[in-house]
Scaffold this active site. Structure first.
Site, short mmCIF file in Angstrom:
data_model
loop_
_atom_site.label_atom_id
_atom_site.label_comp_id
_atom_site.label_asym_id
_atom_site.label_seq_id
_atom_site.Cartn_x
_atom_site.Cartn_y
_atom_site.Cartn_z
N SER A 7 -0.65 -8.58 1.66
CA SER A 7 -1.23 -8.92 0.37
C SER A 7 -2.76 -8.96 0.35
O SER A 7 -3.36 -9.02 -0.72
CB SER A 7 -0.67 -10.25 -0.14
OG SER A 7 0.64 -10.09 -0.61
N LYS A 62 -4.24 -6.36 -1.79
CA LYS A 62 -4.27 -6.48 -3.25
C LYS A 62 -5.69 -6.59 -3.79
O LYS A 62 -5.99 -6.08 -4.87
CB LYS A 62 -3.45 -7.70 -3.69
CG LYS A 62 -1.96 -7.60 -3.42
CD LYS A 62 -1.24 -8.91 -3.71
CE LYS A 62 0.26 -8.80 -3.44
NZ LYS A 62 0.96 -10.10 -3.62
N TYR A 110 2.36 1.50 -2.46
CA TYR A 110 2.23 0.05 -2.29
C TYR A 110 2.60 -0.39 -0.88
O TYR A 110 1.88 -1.18 -0.24
CB TYR A 110 3.10 -0.67 -3.32
CG TYR A 110 2.97 -2.18 -3.27
CD1 TYR A 110 1.82 -2.81 -3.74
CD2 TYR A 110 3.99 -2.97 -2.75
CE1 TYR A 110 1.70 -4.19 -3.70
CE2 TYR A 110 3.88 -4.35 -2.71
CZ TYR A 110 2.74 -4.95 -3.18
OH TYR A 110 2.60 -6.33 -3.13
N VAL A 117 1.34 -11.98 4.29
CA VAL A 117 2.46 -12.56 5.03
C VAL A 117 2.54 -12.08 6.48
O VAL A 117 3.39 -12.55 7.24
CB VAL A 117 3.81 -12.30 4.32
CG1 VAL A 117 3.86 -13.02 2.99
CG2 VAL A 117 4.07 -10.81 4.16
#
Length: 309
Positions: free
Chosen positions: A65, A68, A193, A263
């Site tokens: 993440s 992002k 992604y 994570v």
């Protein structure tokens, strides 16, 4: 006041490692669960070029993440804030990062912010390129600029592991596509992604990337304005309000710096005008942030007053 000694930083790392057993390595992505929960490493990059480190900072891990914030910067530069925030919101949430609830209850399935999975998927759907490979290369090229490194790539094993198990993320995509929030082929979006999440860095590279955000988009090692100042400001604001999942409010009070976690156990910190921080500690707490990494940042904040508040 700042930590300028690798030996001192090592002492903080050793203290933070003592609570590793309270966290757990992510197991819902098969390729991540092999990491050692008691690993902890950290690098701090200063604008003057000095970098201090502790632990095995050359050990690579995937951004997850943390990516992002990278893709958000890209689409903001390519399309401008008005276009991006027409499709993705700007509000924090107390729900888990992979929740679908707010898509059902909000207007036209618009994700609340770009740091939750739904919002990040909407952002990824805007990445420019004629196919998935072009889009992934576009993201990686930008990471190379941020880190001042040429040898950056993604981990194919982790990317495949995530791609084949991302059922909820596919559901988020289809839900948003049904309301016209995202366009294009869902499988292509998922490929981009999962590969952006699987981009590999080490703590030193992550700290240098954090330093760019800390310096309002200026790469202090090359002198290049990699991100326009106003866009770097927007990104840092999201890092403060949403960067640490649904523990962002607590993080702002206890530590008080722009940061983004993943994570895999990575945390990228950007202390405005002062330093970039890269941490890797795979043992996660209940909301998905590095448990030992959070402890380390608390220790650094207590000693060096990192908070921007």
């Amino acid at each position: 006041m700042a930590c300028r000694s690798s030996e001192e930083l090592q002492s903080f790392v050793e203290e933070a490692k003592q609570v590793y057993f309270e966290g757990k390595v992510a197991n819902y992505i098969p390729a991540l669960q092999r990491e050692s929960p008691n690993h902890l490493s950290c690098a701090i990059a200063y604008p003057d070029g000095q970098c201090i480190s502790a632990g095995d900072v050359t050990r690579k891990f995937t951004l997850q993440s943390v990516s992002k914030i990278i893709t958000l910067a890209i689409v903001l530069m390519d399309y401008g804030p008005e276009h991006v925030f027409h499709r993705v919101g700007m509000e924090p949430t107390g729900d888990p990062f992979n929740s679908i609830i707010k898509l059902e209850t909000s207007s036209k399935a618009k994700p609340l912010n770009p740091m939750i999975n739904a919002g990040a998927l909407a952002v990824t759907s805007m990445i420019k390129g004629s196919n998935a490979q072009d889009k992934v290369e576009y993201i990686i090229d930008f990471v190379k600029k941020l880190t001042n490194e040429d040898e950056i790539n993604y981990c194919e094993e982790v990317a495949i592991s995530e791609f084949t198990t991302s059922f909820l993320n596919r559901a988020l995509c289809f839900y948003m596509k049904g309301d016209g929030v995202i366009h294009g082929n869902v499988e292509e979006i998922m490929e981009v992604y999962t590969k952006q999440c699987a981009i590999e860095l080490n703590c030193l590279q992550l700290a240098r990337m954090g330093a760019v955000f800390a310096m309002d988009g200026l790469n202090p090692y090359t002198g290049e304005q990699v991100i326009p100042k106003n866009i770097a400001r927007i990104c840092k604001t999201f890092m403060v309000t949403c960067g640490m999942y649904n523990a962002s409010g607590e993080f702002a009070i206890k530590i008080g710096i722009p940061a983004k976690s993943g994570v895999s156990g990575g945390i990228m910190g950007a202390v405005p005008g002062r330093m970039g921080i890269g941490i890797f500690g795979p043992a996660l707490n209940e909301v998905g942030n590095s448990h030992t990494g959070m402890k380390l940042l608390e220790l650094l904040q207590e000693k060096y007053d990192l908070s921007m508040f």
